[in-house]
Design an enzyme around this catalytic site. Structure first.
Site, PDB file in Angstrom:
ATOM      1  N   PHE A 225       0.824  -1.200   0.000  1.00 24.08           N
ATOM      2  CA  PHE A 225       0.000   0.000   0.000  1.00 24.08           C
ATOM      3  C   PHE A 225       0.862   1.255   0.000  1.00 24.08           C
ATOM      4  O   PHE A 225       1.862   1.333   0.724  1.00 24.08           O
ATOM      5  CB  PHE A 225      -0.865   0.062   1.268  1.00 24.08           C
ATOM      6  CG  PHE A 225      -1.831  -1.068   1.438  1.00 24.08           C
ATOM      7  CD1 PHE A 225      -3.152  -0.947   1.017  1.00 24.08           C
ATOM      8  CD2 PHE A 225      -1.428  -2.252   2.053  1.00 24.08           C
ATOM      9  CE1 PHE A 225      -4.055  -1.988   1.198  1.00 24.08           C
ATOM     10  CE2 PHE A 225      -2.322  -3.306   2.239  1.00 24.08           C
ATOM     11  CZ  PHE A 225      -3.641  -3.169   1.811  1.00 24.08           C
ATOM     12  N   ASP A 226       0.446   2.231  -0.774  1.00 28.07           N
ATOM     13  CA  ASP A 226       0.907   3.594  -0.545  1.00 28.07           C
ATOM     14  C   ASP A 226       0.289   4.038   0.781  1.00 28.07           C
ATOM     15  O   ASP A 226      -0.682   3.439   1.257  1.00 28.07           O
ATOM     16  CB  ASP A 226       0.444   4.488  -1.697  1.00 28.07           C
ATOM     17  CG  ASP A 226       0.765   5.950  -1.465  1.00 28.07           C
ATOM     18  OD1 ASP A 226       1.933   6.258  -1.154  1.00 28.07           O
ATOM     19  OD2 ASP A 226      -0.159   6.775  -1.553  1.00 28.07           O
ATOM     20  N   LEU A 227       0.818   5.087   1.385  1.00 33.71           N
ATOM     21  CA  LEU A 227       0.278   5.548   2.670  1.00 33.71           C
ATOM     22  C   LEU A 227      -0.652   6.748   2.496  1.00 33.71           C
ATOM     23  O   LEU A 227      -1.867   6.645   2.652  1.00 33.71           O
ATOM     24  CB  LEU A 227       1.423   5.884   3.626  1.00 33.71           C
ATOM     25  CG  LEU A 227       1.008   6.296   5.040  1.00 33.71           C
ATOM     26  CD1 LEU A 227       0.260   5.168   5.752  1.00 33.71           C
ATOM     27  CD2 LEU A 227       2.229   6.724   5.853  1.00 33.71           C
ATOM     28  N   ASP A 228      -0.082   7.894   2.136  1.00 30.33           N
ATOM     29  CA  ASP A 228      -0.874   9.123   2.028  1.00 30.33           C
ATOM     30  C   ASP A 228      -1.902   9.027   0.910  1.00 30.33           C
ATOM     31  O   ASP A 228      -1.571   8.687  -0.226  1.00 30.33           O
ATOM     32  CB  ASP A 228       0.033  10.322   1.747  1.00 30.33           C
ATOM     33  CG  ASP A 228       0.857  10.725   2.946  1.00 30.33           C
ATOM     34  OD1 ASP A 228       0.744  10.064   3.988  1.00 30.33           O
ATOM     35  OD2 ASP A 228       1.614  11.708   2.843  1.00 30.33           O
TER      36      ASP A 228
END
Length: 216
Positions: free
Chosen positions: A11-14
């Site tokens: 996953f990307d975070l932001d």
């Protein structure tokens, strides 16, 4: 569509797991109002969400780039807990995936200290087996290096992984590394914009992953 070959999800975070959009926008406007008074409005900084800070600020003022990054990060840290929240169904989905035996990772262009702030605030840090940050790589997304590093740490083949994100950098990093990809419809740039990069899946909510993996 169910894909039971998947064993790991990155996953990307932001903008993907946690909603940092208002924090990022406020941090950019605070910094740009200081260095470029009156030149940038909210809509002007939306394209800056996703790419590394150096890429954005060096394109605006190469000589002041380091100063601008420092001001951005100071403001960002100060306002972090006030402006950051997690997206709907994120916690529950991560919990279900973890219980089902999936390996989970984060691949982000943020520095580790601010990543840790977001994970602590939302309480989702314990779900992840690896976290790859900007500190860990020479070439950030969309280069495949950070995705490949995460997969190497997990001992996972790219064909068994999905890269999930809200930005074209995430989709292209996954494609470049050979993973499947999933865009998120809640991207601030609009689902149609992200669809142009042809992710394998488009999530309307994070819990859609439970159906894709066959957990539910």
């Amino acid at each position: 569509m169910t894909d039971k070959r998947v064993t790991a999800i990155l996953f990307d975070l932001d903008g993907t797991l946690i909603d940092t959009n208002e924090l990022i926008i406020a941090s950019y406007l605070h910094t740009l109002d200081h260095y470029c008074p009156g030149q940038f409005k909210r809509e002007d900084v939306l394209p800056f969400i996703g790419p590394p800070l150096y890429e954005t600020f060096s394109g605006i003022n190469a000589e002041k780039c380091d100063e601008m990054i420092s001001m951005y990060r100071a403001f960002n840290h100060e306002k972090h807990d006030e402006l950051v929240t997690e997206y709907e169904t994120v916690y529950e989905t991560l919990d279900e995936l973890k219980k089902a035996g999936y390996q989970l990772g984060i691949v982000t262009t943020k520095l580790r200290d601010t990543v840790n702030m977001g994970l602590k605030l939302t309480g989702i840090g314990a779900f992840f087996d690896t976290v790859v940050t900007l500190d860990d790589v020479k070439h950030p997304k969309p280069d495949p290096e950070p995705v490949r590093l995460a997969l190497s740490r997990l001992g996972c083949d790219p064909s068994e992984a999905i890269m999930v994100g809200d930005n074209y950098h995430d989709v292209m990093a996954g494609k470049n590394a050979g993973t499947k990809t999933a865009g998120v419809a809640w991207t601030i740039k609009g689902a149609q914009t992200l669809s142009a990069y042809e992710p394998d899946y488009m999530l309307e909510k994070m819990s859609d992953l439970l159906h894709i993996t066959g957990v539910k």
